[in-house]
Design a protein around this motif. Structure first.
Motif, short mmCIF file in Angstrom:
data_model
loop_
_atom_site.label_atom_id
_atom_site.label_comp_id
_atom_site.label_asym_id
_atom_site.label_seq_id
_atom_site.Cartn_x
_atom_site.Cartn_y
_atom_site.Cartn_z
N LEU A 98 96.25 -64.25 -36.20
CA LEU A 98 96.90 -63.05 -35.65
C LEU A 98 96.07 -62.46 -34.51
O LEU A 98 96.61 -62.07 -33.47
CB LEU A 98 97.09 -62.02 -36.76
CG LEU A 98 97.88 -60.76 -36.40
CD1 LEU A 98 99.33 -61.13 -36.06
CD2 LEU A 98 97.85 -59.77 -37.55
N GLN A 99 94.75 -62.40 -34.69
CA GLN A 99 93.86 -61.89 -33.64
C GLN A 99 93.95 -62.76 -32.39
O GLN A 99 94.04 -62.25 -31.27
CB GLN A 99 92.42 -61.83 -34.15
CG GLN A 99 91.36 -61.61 -33.08
CD GLN A 99 91.46 -60.26 -32.41
OE1 GLN A 99 92.00 -59.32 -32.97
NE2 GLN A 99 90.94 -60.17 -31.19
N GLY A 100 93.92 -64.06 -32.58
CA GLY A 100 93.97 -64.98 -31.44
C GLY A 100 95.26 -64.87 -30.66
O GLY A 100 95.27 -64.94 -29.43
N ILE A 101 96.38 -64.69 -31.36
CA ILE A 101 97.68 -64.59 -30.71
C ILE A 101 97.83 -63.27 -29.96
O ILE A 101 98.33 -63.22 -28.84
CB ILE A 101 98.82 -64.74 -31.74
CG1 ILE A 101 98.89 -66.18 -32.27
CG2 ILE A 101 100.16 -64.32 -31.15
CD1 ILE A 101 99.29 -67.19 -31.21
N THR A 102 97.39 -62.18 -30.58
CA THR A 102 97.65 -60.85 -30.02
C THR A 102 96.60 -60.38 -29.02
O THR A 102 96.84 -59.41 -28.30
CB THR A 102 97.77 -59.80 -31.14
OG1 THR A 102 96.57 -59.82 -31.94
CG2 THR A 102 98.96 -60.09 -32.03
N GLU A 103 95.44 -61.05 -28.94
CA GLU A 103 94.38 -60.60 -28.03
C GLU A 103 94.84 -60.63 -26.57
O GLU A 103 94.52 -59.73 -25.80
CB GLU A 103 93.12 -61.46 -28.21
CG GLU A 103 91.99 -61.14 -27.24
CD GLU A 103 91.49 -59.71 -27.36
OE1 GLU A 103 91.00 -59.17 -26.35
OE2 GLU A 103 91.58 -59.14 -28.46
N PHE A 104 95.58 -61.65 -26.19
CA PHE A 104 96.01 -61.79 -24.80
C PHE A 104 97.36 -61.13 -24.54
O PHE A 104 97.93 -61.28 -23.46
CB PHE A 104 96.05 -63.27 -24.40
CG PHE A 104 94.69 -63.86 -24.19
CD1 PHE A 104 94.07 -63.77 -22.96
CD2 PHE A 104 94.02 -64.47 -25.23
CE1 PHE A 104 92.80 -64.30 -22.76
CE2 PHE A 104 92.75 -65.01 -25.04
CZ PHE A 104 92.14 -64.93 -23.80
N LEU A 105 97.89 -60.44 -25.52
CA LEU A 105 99.15 -59.71 -25.36
C LEU A 105 98.86 -58.21 -25.44
O LEU A 105 98.00 -57.79 -26.21
CB LEU A 105 100.14 -60.11 -26.46
CG LEU A 105 100.53 -61.59 -26.52
CD1 LEU A 105 101.42 -61.84 -27.74
CD2 LEU A 105 101.24 -62.03 -25.25
N PRO A 106 99.57 -57.39 -24.69
CA PRO A 106 99.31 -55.94 -24.70
C PRO A 106 99.98 -55.23 -25.87
O PRO A 106 100.82 -54.37 -25.71
CB PRO A 106 99.91 -55.49 -23.36
CG PRO A 106 101.04 -56.44 -23.13
CD PRO A 106 100.59 -57.77 -23.67
N VAL A 107 99.59 -55.64 -27.10
CA VAL A 107 100.28 -55.12 -28.29
C VAL A 107 99.33 -54.55 -29.34
O VAL A 107 99.76 -54.24 -30.46
CB VAL A 107 101.15 -56.21 -28.94
CG1 VAL A 107 102.28 -56.63 -27.99
CG2 VAL A 107 100.32 -57.43 -29.33
N SER A 108 98.04 -54.43 -29.04
CA SER A 108 97.03 -53.92 -29.96
C SER A 108 96.77 -54.90 -31.12
O SER A 108 97.41 -54.84 -32.17
CB SER A 108 97.41 -52.55 -30.55
OG SER A 108 96.41 -52.11 -31.46
N SER A 109 95.81 -55.79 -30.91
CA SER A 109 95.45 -56.74 -31.96
C SER A 109 94.88 -56.03 -33.17
O SER A 109 95.17 -56.40 -34.32
CB SER A 109 94.44 -57.77 -31.42
OG SER A 109 93.27 -57.12 -30.95
N SER A 110 94.07 -54.98 -32.94
CA SER A 110 93.47 -54.25 -34.07
C SER A 110 94.55 -53.55 -34.90
O SER A 110 94.48 -53.50 -36.13
CB SER A 110 92.46 -53.22 -33.57
OG SER A 110 93.05 -52.32 -32.67
N GLY A 111 95.57 -53.00 -34.23
CA GLY A 111 96.67 -52.36 -34.95
C GLY A 111 97.43 -53.35 -35.80
O GLY A 111 97.81 -53.06 -36.94
N HIS A 112 97.66 -54.54 -35.27
CA HIS A 112 98.39 -55.56 -36.03
C HIS A 112 97.56 -56.08 -37.20
O HIS A 112 98.12 -56.43 -38.25
CB HIS A 112 98.79 -56.71 -35.11
CG HIS A 112 100.03 -56.43 -34.31
ND1 HIS A 112 100.01 -55.61 -33.20
CD2 HIS A 112 101.32 -56.82 -34.48
CE1 HIS A 112 101.24 -55.53 -32.70
NE2 HIS A 112 102.05 -56.24 -33.46
#
Length: 231
Positions: free
Chosen positions: A12-26
């Motif tokens: 999940l961290q790897g997928i969301t890090e490069f997207l502007p969606v808040s990896s920490s929130g997810h």
């Protein structure tokens, strides 16, 4: 936290890090939905360090240019084309300083109660969405090497707010880059460039301030979660 859970969080961290969606929130929301308890903050930092390595690989060209310009400065042999990289380095330092100040101030308002934290994340997801929508209406022209100190200051504060789970770090920095007049491509490059000192600083700070938590992390969980995030 078992083997599968650590790999899922890493994915999940790897997928969301490069997207502007808040990896920490997810990560916060996913742990709550899956009932994963007792995950210390330092584990999230390990995941961020793994994706930081990926960022360094992707932006190695810019990073090497900056290193060469600093080496030239140390030897007092700066060439004309390296002045832009030196200016960029100075602006990154300004952004990082403002990020540190903002993040330390916001650290005091982060809720300890899990239920309050979840509600906060959902609310800040909406703030991130509003920022991304607003940024679509701005089209700046400032290239990467001409970002001003004022723009760096604004973006540094935005990155500080990005430490709140639910506020996307990359989303907020890119949005305010565009709003302040920076070119779209340069906005993305600068956003990930300033994430390097920010993540390293967060790791150092978390290592000292949450040192007691590190014993709670399974070594296998940290390794496999980080490896999955990096890949």
């Amino acid at each position: 936290m078992n083997f599968a859970e650590s790999m899922y969080l890493g994915f999940l961290q790897g997928i969301t890090e490069f997207l502007p969606v808040s990896s920490s929130g997810h990560l916060v929301i996913s742990r709550d939905l899956l009932g994963i308890q007792g995950v210390p903050q330092i584990f999230d930092i390990y995941l961020h360090l793994a994706t930081l390595l990926a960022i360094i690989i992707v932006f190695r060209g810019i990073i090497f240019r900056i290193i060469r310009s600093l080496w030239a400065l140390a030897r007092s042999s700066v060439e004309e084309e390296q002045r832009g990289d030196l200016h960029l380095t100075a602006v990154v330092i300004v952004s990082t300083a403002l990020t540190v100040v903002t993040a330390l101030l916001l650290e005091r308002i982060k809720p300890m109660d899990q239920e309050v934290l979840i509600r906060m994340v959902y609310a800040l997801f909406l703030v991130t969405a509003a920022l991304l929508i607003a940024a679509k209406f701005f089209h700046g022209k400032t290239p990467l090497q001409q970002i001003s100190y004022k723009q760096g200051l604004i973006i540094g504060i935005a990155q500080g707010f990005g430490t709140l789970p639910g506020i996307s770090r990359s989303g907020s920095t890119i949005a305010f880059s565009l709003i302040s007049g920076i070119d779209r491509k340069a906005a993305g490059e600068y956003s990930f460039l300033i994430s390097i000192p920010a993540v390293v600083g967060a790791f150092v700070y978390s290592s000292f301030s949450h040192s007691a938590e590190t014993v709670e992390i399974s070594q296998n969980a940290a390794i496999w979660g980080s490896l999955t995030a990096f890949i």
